[in-house]
Design a protein around this motif. Structure first.
Motif, PDB file in Angstrom:
ATOM      1  N   GLU A  97       0.838  -1.203   0.000  1.00  0.00           N
ATOM      2  CA  GLU A  97       0.000   0.000   0.000  1.00  0.00           C
ATOM      3  C   GLU A  97       0.874   1.255   0.000  1.00  0.00           C
ATOM      4  O   GLU A  97       1.902   1.310   0.648  1.00  0.00           O
ATOM      5  N   GLY A  98       0.428   2.252  -0.750  1.00  0.00           N
ATOM      6  CA  GLY A  98       1.165   3.514  -0.833  1.00  0.00           C
ATOM      7  C   GLY A  98       1.325   4.001  -2.252  1.00  0.00           C
ATOM      8  O   GLY A  98       1.844   5.086  -2.493  1.00  0.00           O
ATOM      9  N   GLY A  99       0.874   3.218  -3.222  1.00  0.00           N
ATOM     10  CA  GLY A  99       0.864   3.639  -4.621  1.00  0.00           C
ATOM     11  C   GLY A  99      -0.566   3.973  -5.022  1.00  0.00           C
ATOM     12  O   GLY A  99      -1.471   3.178  -4.774  1.00  0.00           O
ATOM     13  N   GLU A 100      -0.771   5.148  -5.606  1.00  0.00           N
ATOM     14  CA  GLU A 100      -2.115   5.595  -5.966  1.00  0.00           C
ATOM     15  C   GLU A 100      -2.140   6.103  -7.404  1.00  0.00           C
ATOM     16  O   GLU A 100      -1.299   6.917  -7.790  1.00  0.00           O
ATOM     17  N   PRO A 101      -3.109   5.635  -8.199  1.00  0.00           N
ATOM     18  CA  PRO A 101      -3.226   6.137  -9.576  1.00  0.00           C
ATOM     19  C   PRO A 101      -3.759   7.569  -9.577  1.00  0.00           C
ATOM     20  O   PRO A 101      -4.483   7.968  -8.660  1.00  0.00           O
TER      21      PRO A 101
END
Length: 139
Positions: A97-101
């Protein structure tokens, strides 16, 4: 023919600076990466005190999110569910978790990755920066 939206360097710097300010306000030491829709690095920042390891992790999270067009948390949940058959050690690091489009008018224009605190906090930093970025475009 369609119009293709994309992130500029100025956009990437706005996202980095917004995330940086949010991290400072919350006493977080993180690394932040912004990539284009192909997962290619546009800009990156490692804060003082952030572990050197976070520099690669934030980029991998952003790249994973851009290439999948989904938050990297989706893959963390798959991993926690024991469905890891398609993963290699090289691909695993970006699937936390920690990548966002970054979506604009239904198009993926890039992604942001953050690493350095708890995974949900990494995601929160990216989400806050993306929300402010999209809000200032619509003004």
């Amino acid at each position: 023919m369609q119009t293709k939206h994309y992130l500029t360097l100025s956009d990437a710097e706005f996202l980095l600076n917004t995330a940086y300010e949010y991290a400072i306000q919350n006493n977080f030491n993180v690394s932040i990466a912004v990539v284009d829709e192909t997962g290619t690095l546009l800009a990156m920042k490692r804060m003082d005190g952030a572990s050197p390891m976070t520099a690669n992790l934030c980029f991998e999270k952003a790249k994973c999110s851009a290439m999948s067009r989904r938050p990297s948390k989706l893959f963390e949940d798959i991993i926690k569910g024991g469905q890891m058959g398609f993963l290699t050690m090289d691909s695993f690091s970006g699937m936390l978790e920690g990548g966002e489009p970054i979506m604009y008018e239904g198009q993926l224009v890039g992604a942001m990755g953050v690493s350095g605190v708890k995974s949900f906090e990494d995601a929160e930093i990216a989400q806050q920066a993306i929300e402010k970025f999209l809000a200032q475009i619509k003004v």
